[in-house]
Design a protein around this motif. Structure first.
Motif, mmCIF file in Angstrom:
data_model
loop_
_atom_site.group_PDB
_atom_site.id
_atom_site.type_symbol
_atom_site.label_atom_id
_atom_site.label_comp_id
_atom_site.label_asym_id
_atom_site.label_seq_id
_atom_site.Cartn_x
_atom_site.Cartn_y
_atom_site.Cartn_z
ATOM 1 N N PHE A 148 0.821 -1.212 0.000
ATOM 2 C CA PHE A 148 0.000 0.000 0.000
ATOM 3 C C PHE A 148 0.852 1.259 0.000
ATOM 4 N N PHE A 184 -7.435 -5.858 8.208
ATOM 5 C CA PHE A 184 -7.332 -4.432 8.506
ATOM 6 C C PHE A 184 -7.834 -4.114 9.904
ATOM 7 N N PHE A 188 -16.551 -5.140 2.750
ATOM 8 C CA PHE A 188 -17.324 -4.358 1.782
ATOM 9 C C PHE A 188 -18.766 -4.280 2.267
ATOM 10 N N ASN A 220 -9.770 2.425 3.219
ATOM 11 C CA ASN A 220 -9.238 1.066 3.350
ATOM 12 C C ASN A 220 -10.023 0.043 2.515
ATOM 13 N N LEU A 221 -11.208 0.418 2.007
ATOM 14 C CA LEU A 221 -11.896 -0.504 1.090
ATOM 15 C C LEU A 221 -11.123 -0.624 -0.222
ATOM 16 N N ASP A 229 -7.821 -0.287 -0.384
ATOM 17 C CA ASP A 229 -6.682 -1.134 -0.005
ATOM 18 C C ASP A 229 -7.106 -2.595 0.048
ATOM 19 N N ALA A 230 -8.264 -2.842 0.694
ATOM 20 C CA ALA A 230 -8.713 -4.232 0.856
ATOM 21 C C ALA A 230 -8.951 -4.860 -0.512
ATOM 22 N N SER A 231 -9.561 -4.108 -1.417
ATOM 23 C CA SER A 231 -9.862 -4.663 -2.732
ATOM 24 C C SER A 231 -8.582 -5.051 -3.466
ATOM 25 N N SER A 232 -7.588 -4.170 -3.459
ATOM 26 C CA SER A 232 -6.362 -4.504 -4.176
ATOM 27 C C SER A 232 -5.583 -5.579 -3.427
#
Lengths: 340, 290
Positions: free
Chosen positions: A52, A81, A87, B192-193, B195-198
């Protein structure tokens, strides 16, 4: 060869140096914790391993492959996280399937693997719900399932238990450790909670101001803190400096000794050759239930805190009172010299 | 306060009579909504069933479905309705196509000063009059206009005043109504969605398609109600930048004096389109799953 090799990693945000050049090896199958106060750089290191953040300098290698500047979707690591990042518009099942979908796993197989992962965290009954219908602890476990279903080589956990209450937190600590053992996956865990780090880790990496202060097993970092920061961040420690250090036969370098390793003796006590002792005035006795804390102002110029586990009823076991001249005594091999 | 009953008789009276208090609160807005909004719409609906006396050319109250039958059977009328629907859908589609990447850039990538600059740039046209903007588009696309002048070196010639230019003009007019809600919704997506997706292996397009779009659907629908219904009802854009292009609004404007019942029947068409559009949006469930 270590699974992850980090060499000279550096990252600045504007004028702030978040990570000031760190080098670290992480072994395969290890549960390693990056521990430090907020702003110490531990999360930035994790985010650079995940992809990131782009490091300014340095190299990260995963297995045989250099991954320093690979995008997150090309790395065989997954992240849990801090606030779960589920989602919100997808059901639990769809959330867990998401990573399988990006890997083009066929529909039936995807559903099967996702359900298996959800079942493994004991939440099969919520598979059709939306994230906001779950409790914090449940969301936490789904975030874990969503990452683990991809069977990554390395799982990165960014303060994943921070938002949970104490009891749930302890349950999750045990659960995480069990999952890590059974799956045999390398866990890199970020926390600022030293007790959590001690409880779960094979090794702890102590961070401070963008640098690594010490790397070692929980016992090593607790018993042999390398720096004053480590001694103070993991538990409580007495630091003897200068005259106080020389008074117990030290070279004058600072010495760390844990409060629970010190016992109090009358000033007539003759210490053995394997023991160190400092004479002083007992200035405070504080009963805290499980423990009693004694504060001794040593003549050599140090304030020594002593913790005594109350295995007897303290009121029937009074040996010392404030104002007594006493000796603080400990075994030499329980103390350690620290730098800085 | 103990002295309140004496010094503030109205306040204490209202405090003891919640019903009267409610009437006081709502008297003006309800007069407005019922007296002006609802009644005028209702009159419009009624008028659509009236007819024009063929001898006197006067509007006569009555009940006939002829106006609606005309609207759906006269080929010129029907094709105009379909053309208008197409134009409104195209405008909405173009607005979405521009607003999503722009909103994503503004909300997640741009530095704060760039973001503010763009936000001002999007809203700036709202400060100019509606006719001013239509005339501006007319000047750009007229025969000796800016577009033909700028494109001449490349051998490209504009289409002249026609349906595509009407679509562009309406897109220009209504774009802010799509861009602002989309941008606002985009800002509310936690970073962070992405970040989470990638992290889970998704590339940019998949993240947009599976995470961003579903999360901003309510904003897109809100924006599209504006772009769609405002386009359906417009006729000045067609008049000044459409050449011979007719829209429902053109027909309403043409009939409003000659044949008010037909104009009224035509006015029902955009309303029906919007209602159908919202029902479809509701049907997909994209409004509830938030």
């Amino acid at each position: 060869m270590a699974l992850i090799q980090i060499r000279g990693l550096r990252k600045t945000f504007g004028s702030v140096t978040a990570v000031a050049g760190i080098t670290l090896d992480i072994e395969s199958g290890e549960f390693i914790t990056l521990l430090g106060p907020s702003g110490s750089g531990k999360t930035t290191v994790l985010r650079m391993i995940a992809g990131f953040e782009n490091p300014d300098e340095g190299v990260i290698t995963l297995g045989e492959e250099e991954i320093t500047h690979l995008p997150p979707f090309d790395r065989d690591v997954n992240t849990v996280f801090q606030d779960y990042a589920l989602f919100p518009h997808m059901t639990i099942q769809e959330n867990v399937e998401y990573g399988l979908r990006t890997r083009k796993v066929a529909k039936a197989e995807r559903a099967r693997q996702a359900l298996e992962a959800i079942t493994s965290v004991k939440l099969a009954h919520v598979a059709d719900r939306l994230p906001h219908q779950l409790s914090g602890g449940q969301r936490q476990r789904i975030a874990l399932a969503r990452a683990l279903v991809l069977r990554p080589k390395v799982l990165l956990l960014d303060e994943p238990l921070g938002a949970l209450d104490r009891q749930l937190r302890e349950e999750m600590q045990i659960e995480l450790k069990r999952i890590q053992r059974e799956a045999g996956i390398t866990f890199i865990f970020v926390t600022h909670d030293q007790e959590e780090a001690m409880r779960m880790s094979d090794r702890i990496v102590v961070f401070n101001e963008g640098r690594i202060e010490q790397v070692g097993t929980p016992e090593e970092v607790y018993e042999r803190p390398a720096t004053r920061f480590v001694a103070g961040f993991l538990g409580v420690s007495n630091i003897l400096e200068g005259e106080a250090s020389r008074a117990v036969g030290g070279s004058g370098a600072s010495i760390s000794i844990r409060p629970e390793r010190i016992r109090i003796e009358p000033d007539s006590y003759k210490s053995s050759g394997e023991e160190s002792a400092l004479v002083g005035l007992l200035t405070e006795v504080a009963y805290l239930g499980a423990n009693t804390i004694f504060i001794i102002e040593a003549d050599a110029g140090a304030r020594i805190s002593v913790t005594k586990l109350n295995q007897e009823l303290p009121s029937q076991n009074v040996r010392f009172a404030t104002g007594d001249r006493v000796l603080a005594v400990w075994r030499k091999n329980h103390a350690s010299e620290i730098s800085v | 306060m103990a002295t309140g009953t004496k010094s503030r008789p109205i306040s204490s009276f209202l405090l003891r009579n919640p019903r009267i208090r409610l009437i006081g609160l709502l008297a003006f807005p309800m007069t407005w909504i019922i007296g002006v909004y609802i009644v005028s719409l209702f009159l419009l609906l009624i008028t659509a069933f009236w007819y024009v006396d063929p001898f006197s050319s006067l509007v006569r109250p009555g009940f006939t479905l002829d106006n609606f039958i005309d609207v759906f059977t006269v080929p010129a009328y029907l094709s105009t309705s379909i053309r208008t629907l197409f134009i409104a859908l195209a405008v909405t589609f173009l607005c979405i196509l521009f607003a999503v990447p722009l909103g994503l850039y503004m909300a997640k990538i741009a530095r704060p000063w760039v973001r503010n600059l763009l936000a001002v740039a999007i809203t700036l046209p709202l400060w100019a009059g509606y006719l001013v903007k239509i005339i501006a588009m007319r000047l750009v696309f007229t025969e000796q206009g800016f577009f033909n002048w700028a494109m001449a070196p490349f051998g490209i010639k504009g289409p002249g005043f026609s349906v595509p230019i009407v679509i562009l003009t309406l897109t220009y007019l209504w774009f802010p109504y799509m861009a602002l809600p989309v941008f606002t919704a985009m800002r509310q997506i936690p970073h962070n969605l992405f970040d989470a997706s990638s992290d889970l292996g998704a590339r940019g397009f998949m993240t947009i398609y599976r995470v961003v779009i579903p999360l901003i659907i309510p904003a897109i629908i809100a924006g599209s109600v504006f772009t769609f219904s405002l386009s359906l009802g417009d006729y000045l854009a067609a008049r000044f930048t459409g050449g011979a292009t007719q829209m429902i609004g053109s027909l309403i404007a043409a009939n409003i004096n000659l044949n008010p019942p037909v104009a009224a029947a035509f006015s029902m068409i955009p309303i029906a389109f919007v209602v159908i559009y919202l029902m479809v949006a509701r049907r997909t469930g994209s409004l509830e799953r938030m």
